[in-house]
Design a protein around this motif. Structure first.
Motif, short mmCIF file in Angstrom:
data_model
loop_
_atom_site.label_atom_id
_atom_site.label_comp_id
_atom_site.label_asym_id
_atom_site.label_seq_id
_atom_site.Cartn_x
_atom_site.Cartn_y
_atom_site.Cartn_z
N PHE A 218 0.84 -1.20 0.00
CA PHE A 218 0.00 0.00 0.00
C PHE A 218 0.87 1.26 0.00
CE2 PHE A 218 -1.65 3.41 2.70
CZ PHE A 218 -2.77 3.80 1.99
N LEU A 219 1.83 1.32 0.90
CA LEU A 219 2.69 2.50 1.01
C LEU A 219 3.52 2.72 -0.25
CD1 LEU A 219 3.84 4.78 2.79
CD2 LEU A 219 5.57 3.14 3.55
N ILE A 220 4.20 1.69 -0.70
CA ILE A 220 5.08 1.81 -1.87
C ILE A 220 4.30 2.21 -3.12
CG2 ILE A 220 6.61 0.54 -3.45
CD1 ILE A 220 7.87 1.21 -0.71
N LEU B 224 -3.39 5.66 -11.32
CA LEU B 224 -4.67 5.40 -10.65
C LEU B 224 -4.83 3.92 -10.34
CD1 LEU B 224 -7.03 7.11 -9.70
CD2 LEU B 224 -8.18 6.60 -11.84
N ALA B 225 -4.41 3.05 -11.25
CA ALA B 225 -4.47 1.60 -10.99
C ALA B 225 -3.62 1.25 -9.77
CB ALA B 225 -4.01 0.81 -12.22
N GLN B 226 -2.44 1.86 -9.66
CA GLN B 226 -1.58 1.59 -8.51
C GLN B 226 -2.24 2.07 -7.22
OE1 GLN B 226 1.99 3.52 -10.17
NE2 GLN B 226 3.05 1.58 -9.83
N VAL B 227 -2.79 3.26 -7.23
CA VAL B 227 -3.37 3.84 -6.02
C VAL B 227 -4.65 3.10 -5.63
CG1 VAL B 227 -4.43 5.93 -5.06
CG2 VAL B 227 -2.28 6.09 -6.32
N VAL B 228 -5.54 2.87 -6.58
CA VAL B 228 -6.80 2.18 -6.27
C VAL B 228 -6.52 0.76 -5.79
CG1 VAL B 228 -8.93 1.25 -7.27
CG2 VAL B 228 -8.26 3.60 -7.74
N GLY B 229 -5.66 0.04 -6.52
CA GLY B 229 -5.31 -1.32 -6.10
C GLY B 229 -4.70 -1.34 -4.71
N ALA B 230 -3.83 -0.38 -4.43
CA ALA B 230 -3.19 -0.31 -3.12
C ALA B 230 -4.21 -0.05 -2.01
CB ALA B 230 -2.12 0.78 -3.12
N TRP B 231 -5.14 0.86 -2.26
CA TRP B 231 -6.16 1.16 -1.23
C TRP B 231 -7.05 -0.05 -0.97
CZ3 TRP B 231 -6.94 4.93 2.27
CH2 TRP B 231 -6.09 6.03 2.19
N LEU B 232 -7.33 -0.84 -1.99
CA LEU B 232 -8.16 -2.03 -1.82
C LEU B 232 -7.48 -3.08 -0.95
CD1 LEU B 232 -9.70 -2.33 -5.39
CD2 LEU B 232 -10.90 -1.72 -3.28
N LEU B 233 -6.17 -3.00 -0.82
CA LEU B 233 -5.44 -3.94 0.03
C LEU B 233 -5.71 -3.73 1.51
CD1 LEU B 233 -1.90 -3.93 -1.64
CD2 LEU B 233 -3.69 -5.67 -1.88
N LEU B 234 -6.22 -2.58 1.87
CA LEU B 234 -6.37 -2.25 3.29
C LEU B 234 -7.50 -3.02 3.98
CD1 LEU B 234 -5.75 1.60 3.28
CD2 LEU B 234 -4.15 -0.26 3.81
N ILE C 113 -9.37 -8.27 -4.73
CA ILE C 113 -9.62 -7.41 -5.89
C ILE C 113 -8.42 -6.49 -6.10
CG2 ILE C 113 -11.11 -5.60 -6.84
CD1 ILE C 113 -13.40 -6.89 -5.17
N GLY C 114 -7.89 -5.95 -5.02
CA GLY C 114 -6.69 -5.11 -5.10
C GLY C 114 -5.53 -5.88 -5.71
N ILE C 115 -5.35 -7.11 -5.27
CA ILE C 115 -4.26 -7.93 -5.82
C ILE C 115 -4.51 -8.22 -7.30
CG2 ILE C 115 -3.15 -10.20 -5.71
CD1 ILE C 115 -3.60 -10.07 -2.64
N LEU D 39 2.58 -9.75 -2.53
CA LEU D 39 1.20 -10.02 -2.95
C LEU D 39 0.97 -11.50 -3.23
CD1 LEU D 39 0.33 -6.96 -5.20
CD2 LEU D 39 -0.21 -7.34 -2.78
N VAL D 40 1.96 -12.16 -3.80
CA VAL D 40 1.85 -13.61 -4.03
C VAL D 40 1.77 -14.33 -2.68
CG1 VAL D 40 3.06 -15.65 -4.93
CG2 VAL D 40 2.87 -13.58 -6.32
N LEU D 41 2.54 -13.88 -1.70
CA LEU D 41 2.46 -14.47 -0.35
C LEU D 41 1.05 -14.31 0.22
CD1 LEU D 41 5.69 -13.63 1.70
CD2 LEU D 41 4.77 -15.87 1.10
N VAL D 42 0.46 -13.14 0.05
CA VAL D 42 -0.91 -12.91 0.53
C VAL D 42 -1.85 -13.90 -0.15
CG1 VAL D 42 -2.84 -11.27 0.64
CG2 VAL D 42 -0.51 -10.50 1.17
N LEU D 43 -1.65 -14.14 -1.44
CA LEU D 43 -2.49 -15.12 -2.13
C LEU D 43 -2.30 -16.52 -1.55
CD1 LEU D 43 -2.18 -14.02 -5.87
CD2 LEU D 43 -4.13 -13.70 -4.33
N VAL D 44 -1.05 -16.88 -1.26
CA VAL D 44 -0.78 -18.20 -0.67
C VAL D 44 -1.47 -18.32 0.68
CG1 VAL D 44 1.06 -19.66 0.30
CG2 VAL D 44 1.37 -18.57 -1.93
N TRP D 45 -1.39 -17.27 1.49
CA TRP D 45 -2.01 -17.29 2.81
C TRP D 45 -3.54 -17.33 2.72
CZ3 TRP D 45 1.80 -12.93 4.26
CH2 TRP D 45 3.00 -13.50 4.69
N ASN D 46 -4.10 -16.99 1.57
CA ASN D 46 -5.55 -16.97 1.38
C ASN D 46 -5.99 -17.99 0.34
OD1 ASN D 46 -6.78 -14.44 2.89
ND2 ASN D 46 -4.73 -13.91 2.16
#
Length: 185
Positions: free
Chosen positions: A19-21, A75-85, A92-94, A128-135
């Motif tokens: 999100f930050l990056i 915008l894709a970077q910012v919207v996708g990042a915000w959806l991670l929160l 969807i963010g991923i 993000l791939v790790l988050v997918l693995v965890w989910n």
């Protein structure tokens, strides 16, 4: 969703990092702090003949040429990042961010952009791939719903033929319209 607390903490930390990056990079694009833009082209780069420009200079000039493209990617970077929160929107963010990050990494490789920039994008992709693995249990559910077999009857030969005729008619209309508008001769 991760089951133990440490995995949950690491998942949240991963999502917050990305999100930050990606907010930093996305907003930098949209506010004119990334790429060589018309009217804001470094004089030393403008003086270089095209054939002698580096991959980095060519890429930054090419991407900087189109404001709509810059806004789209930023915008894709910012919207996708915000959806991670949020847990409900993180997948969807991923889904938005994976192709964006893969594209960034390919551009960094192909145009020899700095290793540091590629490492940052690579780290975001890895997290993000790790988050997918965890989910993965949630992903399995989503994919089983998306790819479940249809209970409706298969299309008949007559239905496929009518659909083909309609498609050919739409193509004819499209190309006829382009011809009328002078886009094709």
């Amino acid at each position: 969703m991760p089951t133990n607390n440490w995995t949950r903490y690491f998942e949240l930390a991963s999502r917050y990092y990305v999100f930050l990056i990606l907010n930093i990079y996305g907003w930098a694009k949209m506010t004119g702090h990334q790429f060589f833009r018309p009217g804001h082209f470094p004089a030393e780069v403008a003086a270089i003949p095209l054939a002698k420009a580096t991959g980095f200079q060519l890429a930054w000039a090419f991407f900087g040429y189109s404001t709509p493209y810059i806004l789209f990617i930023g915008l894709a970077q910012v919207v996708g990042a915000w959806l991670l929160l949020w847990d409900k929107s993180k997948l969807i963010g991923i889904a938005i961010l994976l192709p964006v990050l893969l594209n960034i990494i390919m551009v960094d490789l192909a145009y020899q952009i700095s290793f540091g920039a590629m490492a940052v994008a690579g780290m975001c992709l890895f997290l993000l791939v790790l988050v997918l693995v965890w989910n993965q249990s949630t992903l399995r559910t989503v994919f089983s719903l998306l790819f479940q077999t249809s209970t409706s009857a298969p299309h008949t030969l007559k239905e496929r033929g009518i659909a083909l005729i309609i498609m050919v008619g739409l193509l004819g209309f499209y190309f006829g319209l382009l011809h009328l508008l002078g886009q094709i001769k």
